[in-house]
Design an enzyme around this catalytic site. Structure first.
Site, PDB file in Angstrom:
ATOM      1  N   CYS A   1       0.818  -1.211   0.000  1.00 33.98           N
ATOM      2  CA  CYS A   1       0.000   0.000   0.000  1.00 33.98           C
ATOM      3  C   CYS A   1       0.858   1.270   0.000  1.00 33.98           C
ATOM      4  O   CYS A   1       0.363   2.352  -0.292  1.00 33.98           O
ATOM      5  CB  CYS A   1      -0.967  -0.014   1.178  1.00 33.98           C
ATOM      6  SG  CYS A   1      -0.163  -0.357   2.729  1.00 33.98           S
ATOM      7  N   ASN A   2       2.135   1.136   0.327  1.00 33.90           N
ATOM      8  CA  ASN A   2       2.977   2.333   0.370  1.00 33.90           C
ATOM      9  C   ASN A   2       4.071   2.386  -0.681  1.00 33.90           C
ATOM     10  O   ASN A   2       4.839   3.337  -0.707  1.00 33.90           O
ATOM     11  CB  ASN A   2       3.626   2.453   1.758  1.00 33.90           C
ATOM     12  CG  ASN A   2       2.660   3.056   2.738  1.00 33.90           C
ATOM     13  OD1 ASN A   2       1.940   3.986   2.391  1.00 33.90           O
ATOM     14  ND2 ASN A   2       2.605   2.509   3.922  1.00 33.90           N
TER      15      ASN A   2
ATOM     16  N   SER B   1      10.389   1.974   5.387  1.00 34.37           N
ATOM     17  CA  SER B   1       8.927   1.946   5.499  1.00 34.37           C
ATOM     18  C   SER B   1       8.382   3.247   6.073  1.00 34.37           C
ATOM     19  O   SER B   1       9.075   3.944   6.813  1.00 34.37           O
ATOM     20  CB  SER B   1       8.487   0.801   6.408  1.00 34.37           C
ATOM     21  OG  SER B   1       8.881  -0.411   5.854  1.00 34.37           O
TER      22      SER B   1
ATOM     23  N   GLN C   1       5.487  -5.972   8.566  1.00 37.74           N
ATOM     24  CA  GLN C   1       4.863  -6.704   7.451  1.00 37.74           C
ATOM     25  C   GLN C   1       5.720  -6.720   6.193  1.00 37.74           C
ATOM     26  O   GLN C   1       5.594  -7.608   5.369  1.00 37.74           O
ATOM     27  CB  GLN C   1       3.516  -6.061   7.127  1.00 37.74           C
ATOM     28  CG  GLN C   1       2.475  -6.293   8.206  1.00 37.74           C
ATOM     29  CD  GLN C   1       1.150  -5.690   7.801  1.00 37.74           C
ATOM     30  OE1 GLN C   1       1.099  -4.625   7.195  1.00 37.74           O
ATOM     31  NE2 GLN C   1       0.078  -6.366   8.134  1.00 37.74           N
TER      32      GLN C   1
ATOM     33  N   GLY D   1     -19.127  -0.523  20.182  1.00 40.82           N
ATOM     34  CA  GLY D   1     -19.028   0.100  18.863  1.00 40.82           C
ATOM     35  C   GLY D   1     -18.606  -0.922  17.832  1.00 40.82           C
ATOM     36  O   GLY D   1     -17.608  -1.617  18.018  1.00 40.82           O
TER      37      GLY D   1
ATOM     38  N   GLY E   1     -13.629  -0.432  15.944  1.00 34.76           N
ATOM     39  CA  GLY E   1     -14.022  -1.542  16.810  1.00 34.76           C
ATOM     40  C   GLY E   1     -13.602  -2.867  16.204  1.00 34.76           C
ATOM     41  O   GLY E   1     -13.078  -3.747  16.890  1.00 34.76           O
TER      42      GLY E   1
END
Lengths: 274, 426
Positions: free
Chosen positions: B49-50, B107, B114, B187, B192
């Protein structure tokens, strides 16, 4: 052998200090990892200490229980040994610093003032007295450990409540473990203390012609026993947790200290053998 | 070393562009045929994702970074992307970057746990698709080693650096076994759900959920195997829980001092750890004054996060030292690799001579003597070649520019006409 005993007498506080510093470095310094080597330091210290005690027994022909400074060195070894066993069983390594500190204090005062006594009263060579004293000492060690874990519990409790996440928060085990360690130590200490009291109650009157049931040491021992009985009982019956139990443990320990100071140093008692 | 690579990451581009260029495993598998042969001999593609990165050995000397951009953007067109959104790497800089990525130094979340797994997956995908040569495989193996060493030898990945992990770290400072503790999540929103996932990951088994909208709570419960409580009555049951995590979108507090005071009384003082990550807060903050109630809001959790990030920053030099060590080892290995063919040719040449001479005497002496001569010539050959071989390896290992080892190789080849002989053999 006398010379070896004299050398070990000087060496013992140095060994305890080294072990204490190894535990302190590991606790406070993140850059140096002594997690395994500090345990080796402790093991070497304990082995040397047991050798030292055995040499004293052989050379002076009596157990090192005849005066308070002999008792102090025995107490230093039993506190550290109890901690060592606890560390092995639980693998909680972050609390040794606080326990070994007590061994260091007892050993320093013992090494400074201990004397080489060859002649002792016959009663001090009696095996029942040996069991009575050793169980009392291990009992005291358990109680001391419990008090230390109690203080650590309160420290961590306060840190978490006040959101202070420093070295105490990072290095100590969690509250539940500290509470358990405090409780287990006090139970073991209490049981051995009880054994010591039972032997004392049954055997001391016949062994000591000047036995006095109102002796300050006996009265303070009974008070200590009652405090711990109440604390342990409350924990088991009312399922008390944490602070309440810890406070009981600390009150008990305070009474122990007051009793030791008042009966050994200030008051006269048939419990003194010199 | 002509390894080249491009990287679009959190330092070079905004999240929107990174998202637009993110490649799934299937997409990476589809991209390989476009890269293969015409652009790269072999390589790998890492996409998280980065970051999205392509590294490999060019198929021809003409191939440059532009070919990598163009192939990537042809496969996944993104209009807003410009050249300056990519970092370019070449030779040992590429390897250093690959090592930094694997160790978590590059990172967005320093020491991200990860990334090593994601990098491994990328290398394996390339291998499975037949797109990884032996040199690239070696680079990837060392990169994985760097990542593992960074985790085991330093504290770069230690401590919680997100709010939800900080909450779990705090819970673990109060209780020892989460699997024996009962948890309530108030929640059923995204936060949550994240909290539930973290707790389950840490061994929490008995987890209940409560939400103003029952249907949402039931949805979350079905997904994670939780028990559902009714919103109207959950305050009367607070005493049943050791851990409470609250993350609703309520504008006003939903649990008050009296609710918690009653709960703790019913628990005989057994502790409750409350993590209130809602904004505005779900709990009346006076509950923190109740003995054995450990109340933490987002601000207190942020203290833990900040401290841990600082600790990780202090570990950067240690990780950089590991990278430098592994780069040096790799450099030695690679240089030796370059002189290995010369050593092999030299040894083959001597062996050939030895066999020729042995052949000449084979029928003139008895078998026992022949074996002795065979053994003796082998030893002589070993002793003759020992020092040249060692010298060449030594030069290759210590020579930064590799020029000296190359010169020695060329002299040897010239003296013994090794290249001519090899061509003759073909």
């Amino acid at each position: 052998m006398l010379q070896a005993i004299s050398i070990l007498n000087i060496l013992m506080p140095i060994l305890y200090l080294t072990t204490f510093l190894a535990y302190a470095t590991d606790f406070f310094n993140n850059k140096i990892n002594l997690a395994n080597s500090k345990r080796i330091f402790l093991l070497i210290t304990l082995f040397t200490h047991f050798g030292y005690l055995i040499m004293r027994v052989v050379e002076f022909d009596h157990a090192p229980i005849t005066n308070k400074f002999e008792l102090f060195t025995l107490l230093a070894s039993t506190i550290s040994f109890a901690y060592f066993v606890l560390e092995l069983l639980t693998d909680v390594r972050g609390t040794g610093l606080f326990i070994i500190f007590f061994s260091l204090l007892f050993q320093i005062s013992s090494s400074l003032f201990i004397e080489n006594i060859f002649e002792v009263k016959d009663i001090l060579r009696n095996p029942l007295l040996g069991i009575h004293v050793v169980s009392a000492l291990i009992g005291h060690s358990g109680i001391t450990l419990s008090a230390v874990y109690g203080v650590l519990f309160l420290l961590l409790y306060k840190r978490i409540k006040s959101h202070n996440y420093g070295v105490i928060f990072n290095k100590l085990p969690n509250l539940e473990i500290l509470e358990k360690m405090s409780f287990y130590s006090v139970v073991i200490g209490y049981l051995l203390f009880t054994v010591s009291i039972l032997i004392g109650t049954l055997w001391l009157p016949s062994a000591f012609p000047n036995f006095n049931p109102y002796d300050p040491k006996i009265i303070s021992t009974v008070v200590i026993w009652v405090v711990y009985t109440a604390g342990i009982g409350a924990k088991l019956i009312f399922k008390w947790y944490g602070k309440k139990v810890i406070v009981f443990s600390l009150i008990g320990f305070a009474v122990v200290i007051i009793s030791m100071v008042s009966t050994i140093i200030i008051a006269s008692s048939f419990h003194q053998f010199q | 070393m002509n390894l080249i690579g491009i990287s679009i990451n959190h330092r070079t581009s905004p999240v929107g562009l990174r998202e637009a260029l993110h490649l799934s495993d299937n997409e990476i598998a589809d991209l390989f045929p476009l890269l293969k042969d015409e652009v790269l001999k072999d390589g790998f593609v890492l996409s998280t994702c980065n970051r999205t990165e392509i590294f490999g050995f060019p198929a021809s000397p003409e191939v440059s970074h532009n070919h990598l951009h163009n192939t990537l953007l042809k496969f996944k067109p993104v209009d807003e992307i410009a050249e300056n959104h990519f970092q370019r790497f070449i030779s040992y800089d590429s390897i250093e970057h690959i090592f930094r990525v694997a160790s978590g130094l590059d990172s967005m979340m320093l020491g991200d746990g990860q990334i090593l797994g994601q990098a491994k997956k990328a290398y394996h995908l390339s291998e499975d698709m037949g797109f990884a040569g032996s040199l690239l495989k070696k680079i990837c193996d060392v990169a994985i080693k760097v990542g593992k060493r960074a985790i085991s030898e330093t504290a770069i990945g230690d401590g919680a650096v997100t709010i939800s992990y900080a909450a779990v770290q705090l819970v673990e400072k109060i209780f020892s076994n989460l699997d024996t503790k009962k948890t309530l999540v108030i929640g059923a929103g995204e936060t949550g759900e994240l909290a539930v996932a973290h707790l389950k990951n840490k061994g929490a088994k008995d987890v209940c959920v409560v939400n103003r909208t029952l249907k949402r709570a039931e949805g979350l419960a079905a997904k994670h195997g939780l028990e559902v409580l009714e919103f109207g009555s959950f305050r009367e049951r607070l005493h049943e829980f050791d851990i409470i995590i609250s993350a609703t979108s309520s504008d006003t507090p939903i649990v008050f001092y009296d609710d918690m005071a009653k709960a703790i009384k019913k628990r005989s003082g057994n502790p409750i750890c409350i993590t209130d990550i809602a904004i505005p807060r779900d709990f009346d903050n006076k509950v923190s004054k109740i003995p054995n109630v450990f109340y933490n809001d987002i601000d207190s959790l942020n203290i833990i996060v900040e401290q841990n990030i600082e600790k990780r920053r202090n570990e950067i030099p240690k990780v950089e030292k590991i990278i430098a060590e592994e780069l040096e080892n790799f450099h030695h290995w690679y240089n030796v690799l370059k002189v290995v063919p010369t050593i092999k040719q030299l040894r083959n040449y001597f062996e050939e001579l030895r066999r020729d001479e042995l052949k000449k005497i084979k029928n003139r002496i008895i078998e026992e003597d022949y074996d002795k001569v065979d053994d003796m010539t082998r030893r002589i050959m070993g002793r003759l070649l020992h020092y040249p071989t060692m010298k060449l390896r030594e030069l290759a290992e210590n020579d930064v520019e590799t020029q000296e080892s190359v010169n020695y190789s060329l002299i040897l080849k010239d003296l013994y006409k090794l290249d001519d002989r090899q061509q003759d053999e073909f």
